[in-house]
Design an enzyme around this catalytic site. Structure first.
Site, PDB file in Angstrom:
ATOM      1  CG  ASP A 162      10.221  -0.143   3.344  1.00 39.78           C
ATOM      2  OD1 ASP A 162      11.062  -0.727   2.648  1.00 39.78           O
ATOM      3  OD2 ASP A 162       9.339   0.597   2.876  1.00 39.78           O
TER       4      ASP A 162
ATOM      5  CG  HIS B 131       7.146   3.546  -2.641  1.00 37.64           C
ATOM      6  ND1 HIS B 131       6.833   2.246  -2.311  1.00 37.64           N
ATOM      7  CD2 HIS B 131       7.298   3.538  -4.016  1.00 37.64           C
ATOM      8  CE1 HIS B 131       6.814   1.495  -3.408  1.00 37.64           C
ATOM      9  NE2 HIS B 131       7.098   2.252  -4.443  1.00 37.64           N
TER      10      HIS B 131
ATOM     11  CG  HIS C 149       1.212  -1.842   2.741  1.00 36.02           C
ATOM     12  ND1 HIS C 149       0.366  -2.070   1.674  1.00 36.02           N
ATOM     13  CD2 HIS C 149       2.474  -1.997   2.278  1.00 36.02           C
ATOM     14  CE1 HIS C 149       1.095  -2.362   0.616  1.00 36.02           C
ATOM     15  NE2 HIS C 149       2.387  -2.321   0.946  1.00 36.02           N
TER      16      HIS C 149
HETATM   17  C1  LIG Z   1       7.534  -0.518   0.334  1.00 38.00           C
HETATM   18  C2  LIG Z   1       6.479   0.356   0.821  1.00 38.00           C
HETATM   19  O1  LIG Z   1       6.172   1.330   0.180  1.00 38.00           O
HETATM   20  S1  LIG Z   1       5.675  -0.078   2.229  1.00 38.00           S
HETATM   21  C3  LIG Z   1       5.206   1.497   2.951  1.00 38.00           C
HETATM   22  C4  LIG Z   1       6.412   2.238   3.437  1.00 38.00           C
HETATM   23  N1  LIG Z   1       6.057   3.476   4.103  1.00 38.00           N
HETATM   24  C5  LIG Z   1       6.137   3.643   5.427  1.00 38.00           C
HETATM   25  O2  LIG Z   1       6.511   2.758   6.170  1.00 38.00           O
HETATM   26  C6  LIG Z   1       5.810   5.016   5.927  1.00 38.00           C
HETATM   27  C7  LIG Z   1       4.847   4.953   7.098  1.00 38.00           C
HETATM   28  N2  LIG Z   1       3.543   4.528   6.667  1.00 38.00           N
HETATM   29  C8  LIG Z   1       2.664   5.427   6.094  1.00 38.00           C
HETATM   30  O3  LIG Z   1       2.950   6.605   5.985  1.00 38.00           O
HETATM   31  C9  LIG Z   1       1.319   4.911   5.610  1.00 38.00           C
HETATM   32  O4  LIG Z   1       0.939   3.762   6.340  1.00 38.00           O
HETATM   33  C10 LIG Z   1       1.323   4.606   4.098  1.00 38.00           C
HETATM   34  C11 LIG Z   1       1.747   5.826   3.322  1.00 38.00           C
HETATM   35  C12 LIG Z   1       2.276   3.469   3.767  1.00 38.00           C
HETATM   36  C13 LIG Z   1      -0.080   4.192   3.676  1.00 38.00           C
HETATM   37  O5  LIG Z   1      -0.863   5.275   3.885  1.00 38.00           O
HETATM   38  P1  LIG Z   1      -2.441   5.381   3.579  1.00 38.00           P
HETATM   39  O6  LIG Z   1      -2.953   4.148   2.980  1.00 38.00           O
HETATM   40  O7  LIG Z   1      -2.625   6.636   2.806  1.00 38.00           O
HETATM   41  O8  LIG Z   1      -3.022   5.491   5.023  1.00 38.00           O
HETATM   42  P2  LIG Z   1      -3.386   6.831   5.779  1.00 38.00           P
HETATM   43  O9  LIG Z   1      -2.209   7.744   5.818  1.00 38.00           O
HETATM   44  O10 LIG Z   1      -4.649   7.326   5.177  1.00 38.00           O
HETATM   45  O11 LIG Z   1      -3.633   6.289   7.232  1.00 38.00           O
HETATM   46  C14 LIG Z   1      -4.831   5.675   7.703  1.00 38.00           C
HETATM   47  C15 LIG Z   1      -4.833   5.787   9.213  1.00 38.00           C
HETATM   48  O12 LIG Z   1      -3.749   5.032   9.759  1.00 38.00           O
HETATM   49  C16 LIG Z   1      -2.810   5.863  10.418  1.00 38.00           C
HETATM   50  N3  LIG Z   1      -1.472   5.473  10.015  1.00 38.00           N
HETATM   51  C17 LIG Z   1      -1.091   5.024   8.788  1.00 38.00           C
HETATM   52  N4  LIG Z   1       0.211   4.774   8.794  1.00 38.00           N
HETATM   53  C18 LIG Z   1       0.664   5.058  10.025  1.00 38.00           C
HETATM   54  C19 LIG Z   1       1.937   5.012  10.612  1.00 38.00           C
HETATM   55  N5  LIG Z   1       2.998   4.612   9.910  1.00 38.00           N
HETATM   56  N6  LIG Z   1       2.058   5.384  11.883  1.00 38.00           N
HETATM   57  C20 LIG Z   1       0.999   5.813  12.589  1.00 38.00           C
HETATM   58  N7  LIG Z   1      -0.248   5.872  12.089  1.00 38.00           N
HETATM   59  C21 LIG Z   1      -0.395   5.493  10.817  1.00 38.00           C
HETATM   60  C22 LIG Z   1      -3.106   7.276   9.904  1.00 38.00           C
HETATM   61  O13 LIG Z   1      -2.703   8.257  10.822  1.00 38.00           O
HETATM   62  C23 LIG Z   1      -4.604   7.229   9.706  1.00 38.00           C
HETATM   63  O14 LIG Z   1      -5.211   7.334  10.976  1.00 38.00           O
HETATM   64  P3  LIG Z   1      -6.624   8.102  11.149  1.00 38.00           P
HETATM   65  O15 LIG Z   1      -7.604   7.327  10.319  1.00 38.00           O
HETATM   66  O16 LIG Z   1      -6.868   8.041  12.598  1.00 38.00           O
HETATM   67  O17 LIG Z   1      -6.392   9.481  10.610  1.00 38.00           O
HETATM   68  O1  LIG Z   2       2.612  -1.965  -2.530  1.00 38.73           O
HETATM   69  C1  LIG Z   2       2.887  -0.871  -2.019  1.00 38.73           C
HETATM   70  O2  LIG Z   2       2.092   0.097  -1.988  1.00 38.73           O
HETATM   71  C2  LIG Z   2       4.188  -0.658  -1.365  1.00 38.73           C
HETATM   72  C3  LIG Z   2       4.984  -1.900  -1.169  1.00 38.73           C
HETATM   73  O3  LIG Z   2       4.809  -2.627  -0.228  1.00 38.73           O
HETATM   74  C4  LIG Z   2       5.966  -2.235  -2.185  1.00 38.73           C
HETATM   75  O4  LIG Z   2       6.098  -1.530  -3.192  1.00 38.73           O
HETATM   76  O5  LIG Z   2       6.672  -3.255  -2.026  1.00 38.73           O
END
Ligand SMILES: CC(=O)SCCNC(=O)CCNC(=O)[C@H](O)C(C)(C)COP(=O)(O)OP(=O)(O)OC[C@H]1O[C@@H](n2cnc3c(N)ncnc32)[C@H](O)[C@@H]1OP(=O)(O)O
Ligand SMILES: O=C([O-])CC(=O)C(=O)O
Length: 380
Positions: free
Chosen positions: A316, A223, A262
């Site tokens: 981010d 997050h 995301h």
């Molecule tokens: C302000 C915020 O909170 S914005 C988010 C900030 N977080 C990040 O930047 C961390 C990196 N990103 C992630 O970990 C994820 O994209 C999350 C946690 C934000 C969202 O995750 P989820 O919705 O649960 O997606 P999930 O993890 O199920 O991924 C779906 C698919 O995309 C892929 N994927 C998702 N995010 C990424 C990533 N950052 N890099 C590479 N592959 C990714 C997964 O490996 C998965 O692939 P598969 O279907 O082949 O197994």
């Molecule tokens: O909406 C989300 O899951 C994460 C995000 O981009 C935020 O909190 O700004």
């Protein structure tokens, strides 16, 4: 036999409440607050105005905004007892831990802390919106062994934060750029930390408990903590020439790239576009920083390789390079996210508790059904 087919893992797509604050269309990359696109908020508004708009669910009049601004300013100073706690915190702690502790401690010093009427929640919210800035800046100064800088009343919320953080008055351009970053981060629907704040509020707990739990939820690298993790990644990559091979290697090993992907956006997060434009503006004026060049290559590699899976830069991805251009250390990137999101947390808690219902989801039980209690001495 148990059936887990109906489990919404990660609560994906679960609608648990109604809200009039924020709308997101993840496939088209659209974000609005009160129906107004985020790009317009970023261009025309200020953090102060958006905070009040979220709290009241409407655009304020000039008089309402002036009164709110005065109230924020009047609440900038935090009690000396809290500054003493901040000064006594162990050196080297993560500022998000310090912020979580400081918010909780602030609650101990607020005689209104236990009140949960809407009026009380609103009054406490305004104090917290004002004081997050002072707390985070004070943590930075104390951790650096420097004197804590008192707030100034002649600066904007953004400008005053940068002043208290560094001890130097920022230029108008720097203060405005930082203000835009705060506007971009102020609210985002039912993200994990807002949901956490609401879950706490749904038990009719107090505002300080809601926000303390939200700070803890924001801290994680999936997050809000991702903005710092992006910077760690850029430091690890080192030079723009190494970026493509670094990312390809990570993707081949099925490792996640920070700052991309995301739960809701399956296309560019519109906030990442605004932040990229500002990072580019700085780059055009002062030359492209190494960080910016690495990010450009990472973005291209990610979109080429996994864009088809709906993985694009999120908020981010570029925020850290903007903060870094302002001379801010990476450990403060997530606290800055909290500095902005406090408005969304408070507004969402107030909105939810108007028509409160205890949040209590369920799990499919997959454990033993006929367990027998075996006396300790008889166990293998
Ligand atoms: C302000 C915020 O909170 S914005 C988010 C900030 N977080 C990040 O930047 C961390 C990196 N990103 C992630 O970990 C994820 O994209 C999350 C946690 C934000 C969202 O995750 P989820 O919705 O649960 O997606 P999930 O993890 O199920 O991924 C779906 C698919 O995309 C892929 N994927 C998702 N995010 C990424 C990533 N950052 N890099 C590479 N592959 C990714 C997964 O490996 C998965 O692939 P598969 O279907 O082949 O197994
Ligand atoms: O909406 C989300 O899951 C994460 C995000 O981009 C935020 O909190 O700004």
């Amino acid at each position: 036999m148990t059936n887990t087919a109906n489990v919404a893992k990660g609560l994906e797509g679960v609608l648990f409440t109604e809200s009039k604050l924020t709308f997101i269309n993840g496939t088209e990359g659209i974000l609005t607050h009160l129906g107004i696109p985020i790009q317009e908020w970023a261009e025309h508004s200020t953090f102060e105005e958006l905070s009040l708009a979220l709290l009241d669910g409407k655009l304020p009049t000039a008089a309402e905004l002036a009164a709110f601004d005065a109230e924020l300013k009047a609440n900038r100073a935090v009690p000396q007892a809290l500054l003493d706690v901040i000064a006594a915190m162990p050196r080297g702690v993560h500022p998000m831990q310090a912020l979580r502790t400081a918010v909780s401690y602030l609650g101990l010093l607020d005689p209104q802390a236990e009140e949960t009427s809407e009026d009380a929640r609103r009054a406490i919210s305004i104090r917290m919106i004002a004081q997050f800035s002072t707390i985070i800046a004070a943590v930075n100064r104390a951790q650096e062994g420097q004197d804590i800088v008192a707030p100034r009343m002649d600066l904007t919320h953004a400008g005053n934060f940068l002043y208290m953080l560094t001890g130097k008055e920022p230029t108008e351009e720097q203060a405005r750029l930082f203000d835009i970053a705060l506007v971009l981060h102020a609210d985002h629907g039912m993200n994990a930390s807002t949901f956490t704040a609401i879950a706490t509020a749904s038990t009719l707990s107090d505002m300080y408990s809601c926000i303390t739990s939200a700070v803890g939820a924001l801290k994680g690298p999936l997050h809000g903590g991702a903005n710092e993790a992006v910077m760690d990644m850029l430091d690890e990559v080192g030079t723009p020439e190494k970026a493509e091979a670094y990312i390809s290697g990570k993707l081949d090993r099925k490792e996640k790239i920070m700052g991309v992907g995301h739960r809701v956006y399956k296309y560019f997060d519109p906030r990442s576009r605004v932040l990229r434009d500002y990072a580019e503006l700085v780059a055009n004026k002062e030359g492209k920083s190494t960080y910016y060049q690495i990010l450009e290559t990472i973005e291209k590699t990610v979109v080429d390789r996994i864009g088809s899976k709906g993985i694009y830069p999120n908020v981010d991805f570029y925020s850290g390079t903007v903060y870094s251009d302002l001379g801010i250390r990476k450990e403060y990137f997530t606290p800055i996210f909290a500095l902005a999101r406090i408005s969304g947390w408070c507004a969402s808690v107030i909105e939810y508790t108007r028509d409160n219902r205890l949040l209590r989801p369920d799990a499919v039980y997959t454990g033993e059904r006929d367990g027998k209690y075996v006396p300790l001495q008889d166990r293998q």
